[in-house]
Design a protein around this motif. Structure first.
Motif, PDB file in Angstrom:
ATOM      1  N   PRO A   1      20.911 -27.405  20.050  1.00 59.46           N
ATOM      2  CA  PRO A   1      19.748 -26.663  20.524  1.00 59.46           C
ATOM      3  C   PRO A   1      20.076 -25.937  21.833  1.00 59.46           C
ATOM      4  N   CYS A   2      19.292 -24.935  22.155  1.00 60.72           N
ATOM      5  CA  CYS A   2      19.462 -24.214  23.410  1.00 60.72           C
ATOM      6  C   CYS A   2      19.231 -25.190  24.568  1.00 60.72           C
ATOM      7  N   PRO A   3      20.112 -25.202  25.562  1.00 59.35           N
ATOM      8  CA  PRO A   3      19.948 -26.140  26.680  1.00 59.35           C
ATOM      9  C   PRO A   3      18.722 -25.846  27.552  1.00 59.35           C
TER      10      PRO A   3
ATOM     11  N   CYS B   1      15.292 -24.638  21.552  1.00 61.72           N
ATOM     12  CA  CYS B   1      15.193 -23.958  20.251  1.00 61.72           C
ATOM     13  C   CYS B   1      16.477 -24.206  19.467  1.00 61.72           C
ATOM     14  N   PRO B   2      16.382 -24.612  18.188  1.00 62.43           N
ATOM     15  CA  PRO B   2      17.607 -24.860  17.420  1.00 62.43           C
ATOM     16  C   PRO B   2      18.402 -23.578  17.186  1.00 62.43           C
ATOM     17  N   ALA B   3      19.710 -23.687  17.313  1.00 63.71           N
ATOM     18  CA  ALA B   3      20.593 -22.532  17.118  1.00 63.71           C
ATOM     19  C   ALA B   3      20.780 -22.279  15.634  1.00 63.71           C
ATOM     20  N   ARG B   4      20.816 -20.999  15.282  1.00 68.83           N
ATOM     21  CA  ARG B   4      21.039 -20.634  13.883  1.00 68.83           C
ATOM     22  C   ARG B   4      22.172 -19.631  13.733  1.00 68.83           C
ATOM     23  N   ARG B   5      22.306 -18.725  14.703  1.00 72.01           N
ATOM     24  CA  ARG B   5      23.297 -17.655  14.577  1.00 72.01           C
ATOM     25  C   ARG B   5      24.439 -17.857  15.560  1.00 72.01           C
TER      26      ARG B   5
ATOM     27  N   SER C   1      11.055 -15.764  24.599  1.00 70.94           N
ATOM     28  CA  SER C   1      10.597 -16.152  25.936  1.00 70.94           C
ATOM     29  C   SER C   1      11.683 -16.863  26.753  1.00 70.94           C
ATOM     30  N   CYS C   2      12.790 -17.247  26.127  1.00 69.23           N
ATOM     31  CA  CYS C   2      13.867 -17.946  26.827  1.00 69.23           C
ATOM     32  C   CYS C   2      14.745 -16.923  27.544  1.00 69.23           C
TER      33      CYS C   2
ATOM     34  N   ARG D   1      20.289 -15.999  26.769  1.00 71.06           N
ATOM     35  CA  ARG D   1      20.527 -15.259  25.520  1.00 71.06           C
ATOM     36  C   ARG D   1      21.580 -15.947  24.644  1.00 71.06           C
ATOM     37  N   THR D   2      22.626 -16.479  25.275  1.00 64.84           N
ATOM     38  CA  THR D   2      23.665 -17.177  24.520  1.00 64.84           C
ATOM     39  C   THR D   2      24.010 -18.481  25.228  1.00 64.84           C
ATOM     40  N   PHE D   3      24.581 -19.388  24.488  1.00 68.55           N
ATOM     41  CA  PHE D   3      25.047 -20.652  25.055  1.00 68.55           C
ATOM     42  C   PHE D   3      26.181 -21.182  24.202  1.00 68.55           C
ATOM     43  N   VAL D   4      26.993 -22.040  24.800  1.00 72.61           N
ATOM     44  CA  VAL D   4      28.174 -22.581  24.140  1.00 72.61           C
ATOM     45  C   VAL D   4      27.932 -24.041  23.797  1.00 72.61           C
ATOM     46  N   GLU D   5      28.391 -24.442  22.631  1.00 73.47           N
ATOM     47  CA  GLU D   5      28.262 -25.838  22.252  1.00 73.47           C
ATOM     48  C   GLU D   5      29.239 -26.694  23.058  1.00 73.47           C
TER      49      GLU D   5
END
Length: 124
Positions: A40-42, A46-50, A84-85, A88-92
């Motif tokens: 999920p986004c830290p 929100c769960p990541a999909r793309r 609203s977040c 924009r991007t995050f790393v696992e």
């Protein structure tokens, strides 16, 4: 006795797939890629999909049979799709293997901490 995968020996219970192992005069280099569930986004959860992209991290690990071990870990960068977040991007992060901004594994950090505790803070 059954066949044992390299992943089971080097990364027990960790969601990575070993793609190559190189043994050189300097040590052992393992190429691995993350293959766990999208995180999920830290910020917003929100769960990541793309998947946005992939990039490689170099991580020092505890020695294997007396040889220095380096992991070349390919991790995924994801889009946060919630408008609203602000992220924009995050790393696992691969749990029990990598941490943000670290160039050594969780196992190596714990190993070094236990040595420092055993020495009682004295110079080694």
């Amino acid at each position: 006795m059954g066949v044992v995968a390299v992943e089971d020996v080097l990364f027990p219970g960790i969601d990575v797939r070993v793609t190559a192992v190189h043994v050189t005069a300097e040590g052992i280099a393992v190429e691995a890629t993350s293959c766990g569930r999208p995180p999920p986004c830290p910020d917003c959860g929100c769960p990541a999909r793309r998947v946005h992209s992939r990039y490689v991290r170099w991580i020092a690990e505890r020695p294997a049979v007396g040889w220095p071990l380096t992991i070349t870990l390919s991790v995924r960068r994801f889009f946060c799709e919630r408008a609203s977040c602000r992220r924009r991007t995050f790393v696992e992060q691969v749990s029990d293997l990598s941490e943000r901004y670290r160039r050594h594994s969780v196992g190596l950090r714990r190993w070094m901490q236990s040595i420092a505790t055993f020495l009682g803070g004295r110079p080694g």
